[in-house]
Write a protein that holds these residues in place. Structure first.
Motif: not given
Ligand code: PLP
Length: 370
Positions: A63, A66-67, A70, A158, A160, A182, A184, A197, A199, A214
């Motif tokens: 996660g 992912a954050l 993003a 974004v 979470d 995003c 997790s 994670g 997105i 990524k």
């Protein structure tokens, strides 16, 4: 001990579970001899995109990554400011730091423990680029208000949604409101891949950038030898092995979500009129799914130790981010989080708990308060 219930009377706060499906799928991956990110990862991404009704789902290692990805894909970096709630797992703020941007902490709404829209608006400056609403325990942040602030000041959102997989509000899944959402899959989530994670986004251009970022800036992975790298990038690939576990977990998703709602309902019914324990509400009828049941409890630390002695495991809430060394600020700036976080606690919410277990926990808490 396998199910986290080694003793007869053990009431875990959480307990991840694996099913025979995970063994079967992991065996398939091992037999294929393709352990890297591959077809199983794509299948996992497609299933999540379909479940959430989004165009793109991009699997990553956690996660937190992912954050970070993003934000980075939206072009956020040094000297930008990103507004983050003071009550969240510290990963939210750390992901902002990782981009080089400045996390700007703001207070929470005491009724939902999510970011306060009023505090968000007051914190906006010339440098603000994005807001990260965190859907704590699966409870929706006030998205109507936050989306309109974002529109007014031309900011990115974004979400979470690390704790909000499959939680929705009025027919739309959390994580699908902003520019990116995003998730997790760490062990204390509805489905887990160990670490992992995702997105999600409906933005085609952002999707392309995310895929590149990524994987070392490559639009497409080739042999590694003659690959073309369009940009700087990283390695945040989720492997076939992890995706196989995720796919297996999805086979029991709906039972788990149902169980999470049932557990919360038992707690909220029991403490409806309590003056010592206030269960923080979920809008179950509007689609919210409680990942964990959270409560504001008088004499929390004493209650927690009392329950612990009976094998009843709760989890205290995070310290507010502004009290942690890397983000230290004065308590006076965060009256709600400062006041509430010393009383907030997650009650045993493992989906393996039976109704009688949850009732036992409720009765022990009631006994404590006489
Ligand atoms: C609200 C929140 N944000 C971010 C994260 C980070 O996710 P991960 O642990 O998968 O990096 C978590 C949790 O684990 C979380 O609860």
């Amino acid at each position: 001990m396998k199910n986290g219930r080694g003793k007869d009377r053990d009431y875990p706060w959480w307990s991840p579970q694996v099913t025979p499906k995970e063994y079967e799928l992991v065996r398939e991956v091992l037999d294929s001899n393709y352990l890297n990110e591959g077809d199983y990862t794509t299948r996992f991404e497609n299933e999540i995109a379909q479940l959430l009704g989004v165009k793109h789902a991009i699997a990553v290692t956690s996660g937190t990554s992912a954050l970070f990805l993003a934000l980075a894909a939206l072009g956020i970096g040094p000297s930008d400011e990103v507004i983050v709630p003071d009550v969240t797992f510290i990963a939210t703020a750390n992901a902002v730091k990782l981009t080089g941007a400045i996390p700007v902490l703001v207070d929470i709404d005491p009724d939902t423990l999510t970011i306060s829209p009023g505090a968000v608006e007051s914190a906006i400056t010339q440098r603000t680029r994005a807001i990260i609403p965190v859907h704590v325990s699966g409870r929706a942040a006030d998205l109507n208000a936050i989306m309109s602030i974002a529109k007014k000041y031309d900011l990115f959102i974004v979400e979470d949604a690390a704790e909000a997989f499959m939680s929705s509000i009025d027919g739309k899944y959390l994580g699908t409101f902003g520019n990116a959402g995003c998730f997790s899959f760490s062990p204390n989530k509805t489905i887990s891949t160990g670490q992992g994670g995702m997105i999600v986004t409906n933005d085609d251009d952002l999707h392309i950038i995310l895929r590149q970022l990524k994987d070392q800036g490559r639009p497409k992975r080739g042999t590694g030898g003659d690959d073309i790298h369009y940009s700087v990038g990283y390695n945040f690939k989720l492997t076939n092995l992890q995706a196989a576990i995720g796919l297996g977990q999805l086979s029991v998703l709906h039972n788990r979500l149902q169980r999470q709602k049932e557990i919360y309902t038992i707690y909220s019914d029991h403490f409806e009129n309590s003056s010592n324990v206030s269960i923080i509400g979920f809008k179950i009828n509007r689609g919210e799914i409680p990942l964990w049941t959270d409560a504001i409890i008088e004499r929390r630390d004493v209650v927690e130790s009392y329950l612990q002695k009976m094998g009843i495991h709760c989890r205290k809430f995070w310290y507010p981010i502004h009290t942690q060394k890397p983000y230290f600020q004065n308590d006076a700036l965060f009256s709600q989080s400062t006041q509430l976080m010393s009383k907030a606690m997650w009650l045993p919410s493992a989906f393996i708990l039976e109704d009688t277990d949850v009732e036992y926990v409720c009765n022990q808490i009631k006994r404590f308060f006489g």
